[in-house]
Design an enzyme around this catalytic site. Structure first.
Site, PDB file in Angstrom:
ATOM      1  N   SER A 272       0.859  -1.189   0.000  1.00 47.26           N
ATOM      2  CA  SER A 272       0.000   0.000   0.000  1.00 47.26           C
ATOM      3  C   SER A 272       0.889   1.231   0.000  1.00 47.26           C
ATOM      4  CB  SER A 272      -0.866   0.022   1.264  1.00 47.26           C
ATOM      5  OG  SER A 272      -0.088   0.418   2.391  1.00 47.26           O
ATOM      6  N   ASP A 273       0.349   2.367  -0.440  1.00 47.68           N
ATOM      7  CA  ASP A 273       1.057   3.610  -0.146  1.00 47.68           C
ATOM      8  C   ASP A 273       0.843   3.891   1.344  1.00 47.68           C
ATOM      9  OD1 ASP A 273       2.528   5.912  -0.270  1.00 47.68           O
ATOM     10  OD2 ASP A 273       1.502   6.753  -2.005  1.00 47.68           O
ATOM     11  N   TRP A 274       1.476   4.916   1.845  1.00 43.55           N
ATOM     12  CA  TRP A 274       1.504   5.210   3.272  1.00 43.55           C
ATOM     13  C   TRP A 274       0.074   5.232   3.844  1.00 43.55           C
ATOM     14  CZ3 TRP A 274       6.120   6.140   5.974  1.00 43.55           C
ATOM     15  CH2 TRP A 274       5.957   6.517   7.311  1.00 43.55           C
TER      16      TRP A 274
END
Ligand code: BGC
Length: 727
Positions: A272-274
């Site tokens: 995932s992104d952050w």
């Protein structure tokens, strides 16, 4: 409910054996990515406390991969705990954002794209991998391969610009540069194509904003760079923050499962992104974090970056029988295989002696200088202002960015050090030689006037033979979370420029920027404009090489320069509309206050020499969908200096079952041609390049006429014809 199947996860007996021994808590630990950094500013006590906190988590198998840990010694210390003190002795991996260099900083990615030279970009990424891997980073969150048609978006700096074809060629080159053919080698790393997908389509150019596009645009504009990365063997992908037509990218079954896993057969890691899976809650797509975590893992987002919600909620979901263990195992298998590909099971540690030897090595700096000057675009050059003569003279170097070292490095500058960057003044001094006197004045700040700033600048300019104005943006005006509502040059700089232009001295502008800017006044009044972007550690040297003509600029724009922010989004491959703009006809698609055309089109760039492109031919004149056509042209250097031209092939499908763009890039090559000489350049173009996706996501190549043209920018005539016939 999202399907919980994946067509293929590569099996590996050693890894399968490990998974069989893992507890559910350990498995979820390996799907959990957390920060592993120790702040340089912390006192010894704080450092020790942080280290023991990290050690405890590693021992418990609660973290599989880290972000933010730097340095061979620190990462080795953490690794030692993993391989010696954790129950199953599984190595951890260290990820970081190595975007355009690690310690040696290359031009921002948008600038690198302006080289139109995938082979040079590949070399630059290789250098980044050499330095990063030597400092204990195994995995880079690059390449960033979002396509962006809106320069307000701050992250356009990290992209390859507005075109899917150019972007796809560069995406593949970057993957090759980082990974090589074996990411376990000491000079390679695993790449991560991001942000999957359509993050660059944010409404209003506002970061993290909604994306609402047709399925056809998703497939033809935003997916091709990712497909190219997958075809080049990219080891991982990052799921984006944005939604796409109501379904967030990090919970999107269609893009993550159907397209990525099933159609493309991608079996690498998706991270995932952050906290982008947790953000399914504020998106309004999950009722709470537990549901968000379940959606993320079911969509095949293997690792949760930074939020901790997989670890917090997925065990209960498995125990309640709501989530099959098979799904967790699939993701664990992918993350362990990533570490196997990195060679970490066999060789978990980084050789500390390589770290000091390789950071900022002389040959890395030389390449950074080369790539930077290849990325510069000559936007204007009238009355021979440039190149600067090699003679005794007085140069006035004016502007708020002339001595900035931080700004020339650009956004996401790795562990690049300001003090190691060459600013514009320094670079000019070292290249100009002893006969040249350089006087400097700030004139203004980047965003504010300075008391007496303009008067002082005028005084310095009056005494000079030539004026160089270094204008543009600070590093923190582009990049993540740095979108601008206006892409104009800030007013104080415009006031300064006008005051200097009024002096009627020979004046060249050096434009330092992280995005295309709207600069109609500079375009009208400056004698010359060199678009230098944010050029990296070797900025000043590269700029001086170009200004003095030691290097003949040949870069071309990877994104359109608008006349005004109000025209944005403005991109070359737009649709024709039913009422294409026409002079003198009010009822056509245009504005009443400014022209509809760009200031500088996509693909544009001048040289200190001139080129003619002639004798274009295409064969065969009829082709089938599975065929290949050959386009050839003669490129002649009609000037007096050796130089580079980027030969660009564009096409249009003038009538189809869906409206097609007015033109699209389908091939290009940057060639060096000696003064007075000609070269023949040929391209083999598969007919599938003229196909497109409909709004059910199906790909088609339709029979009918295709128009083609070859030129030095996207405004070229489309004079060639090919007839596509049924197979
Ligand atoms: C960015 C990513 C980056 C990640 C880790 C996020 O905010 O969108 O591009 O890789 O942070 O630093």
């Amino acid at each position: 409910m999202v399907r919980a199947e994946s067509p293929r996860v590569a099996s590996d007996p050693d890894v399968d054996q490990l998974i069989a021994q893992m507890t559910l808590a350990e498995k979820l630990g390996h799907l959990n990515q957390m920060g592993g950094g120790i702040s340089a500013t912390d006192n010894p006590g704080a450092k020790a406390a942080r280290m023991s906190e990290l050690a405890e988590q590693i021992r418990a198998g609660a973290i599989g991969t880290f972000i933010g840990a730097h340095g061979a010694e620190h990462t080795n210390a953490l690794q030692r705990i993993a391989v010696e003190e954790s129950r199953l002795k599984i190595p951890v991996a260290f990820a970081n954002d190595v975007i355009h260099g690690y310690r040696t900083i290359f031009p921002i990615p948008l600038a690198e794209a302006a080289t139109w030279s995938p082979e040079w970009i590949e070399k630059a990424c290789h250098v980044a991998a050499i330095e990063a891997r030597a400092a204990g980073t195994h995995w880079t969150y690059a390449p960033m391969i979002d396509v962006c048609r809106d320069p307000r978006w701050g992250r356009i700096a990290e992209t390859a610009g507005e075109d899917a074809f150019l972007g796809a060629e560069i995406a593949a080159a970057r993957v090759r540069g980082f990974q090589g053919d074996d990411p376990s080698k000491a000079d390679r790393m695993i790449a991560c194509a991001k942000h999957y997908v359509a993050y660059g389509g944010a409404e209003g150019g506002r970061d993290y904003n909604t994306v609402d596009i047709s399925l056809s645009t998703l497939h033809d504009v935003h997916l091709p760079t990712f497909k190219a990365a997958v075809d080049a063997g990219v080891g991982s992908m990052m799921s984006a923050f944005n939604e796409i037509g109501g379904v967030p990218a990090s919970g999107n079954e269609y893009t993550l499962r159907t397209v990525l896993r099933e159609r493309w057969g991608f079996d690498g890691v998706v991270i995932s992104d952050w906290a982008s899976v947790r953000e399914l809650v504020p998106h309004g797509f999950a009722v709470d974090e537990a549901e968000a975590a379940a959606i993320g893992i079911r969509c095949g987002v293997d690792i949760d970056m930074a939020s901790g919600i997989y670890q917090k909620f997925l065990a209960a979901a498995v125990e309640r029988g709501e989530l099959p263990m098979r799904l967790i195992d699939e993701s664990v298998r992918r993350t362990l295989i990533l570490r196997k590909k990195l060679g970490l099971f066999a060789n978990p540690y980084t050789d500390v002696s390589r770290e000091t030897a390789l950071q900022g090595a002389a040959e890395h700096r030389a390449l950074a200088r080369d790539v930077a000057r290849r990325s510069m675009v000559l936007l204007k050059n009238e009355s021979g202002v440039l190149p600067l003569a090699r003679k005794a003279q007085r140069i006035a170097l004016i502007g708020p960015l002339v001595e900035s070292k931080r700004d020339v490095l650009g956004t996401w500058a790795g562990v690049g050090r300001e003090e190691e960057a060459i600013d514009v003044l320094q670079g000019l001094k070292s290249v100009a030689g002893a006969d040249v006197t350089i006087d400097r004045a700030l004139g203004c700040e980047v965003l504010a006037a300075l008391p007496n700033g303009i008067d002082e600048a005028k005084r310095v300019a009056q005494n000079a033979d030539v004026v160089l104005l270094a204008l543009g943006e600070m590093e923190m005006m582009s990049g993540e979370g740095h979108s601008r509502a206006s892409v104009e040059l800030p007013q104080p700089q415009l006031d300064l420029a006008n005051a200097i232009f009024d002096l009627k001295k020979p004046t060249a502008v050096i434009l330092l920027t992280g995005r295309p800017l709207s600069i109609p006044t500079l375009a009208e009044r400056a004698g010359a404009i060199v678009l230098a972007w944010h050029p990296g550690s070797e900025a000043g040297h590269a700029i001086a090489d170009v200004l003095f003509g030691d290097f003949n600029p040949g870069g071309k724009l990877p994104a359109t320069f608008p006349r005004s922010t109000g025209q944005v989004p403005l991109y070359y491959n737009h649709k024709n509309t039913g009422r294409p703009p026409s002079e003198g006809n009010r009822f056509t698609s245009k504005y009443i206050d400014i022209p509809w055309t760009p200031l500088y089109p996509f693909g544009f760039g001048l040289s200190y020499t001139s080129f003619s492109i002639s004798d274009a031919t295409v064969s065969p004149l009829e082709a089938r969908a599975d065929g290949v056509i050959r386009v050839s042209v003669k490129v002649t250097n009609t000037g007096k200096r050796d130089g580079d031209e980027v030969v660009q092939v564009y096409y249009q499908d003038p009538a189809a079952t869906m409206t097609r763009p007015v033109r699209q890039l389908c091939a290009f090559r940057r060639v060096s041609v000696a003064a007075g000489r000609s070269e023949t350049v040929s391209f083999e173009i598969p007919v599938t390049r003229f196909g497109f996706h409909d709004n059910s996501g199906q790909f088609r190549v339709e029979p009918g006429e295709i128009r083609l043209g070859v030129g030095g920018d996207s405004a070229t005539e489309l004079g060639l014809r090919v007839q596509l016939v049924k197979s």
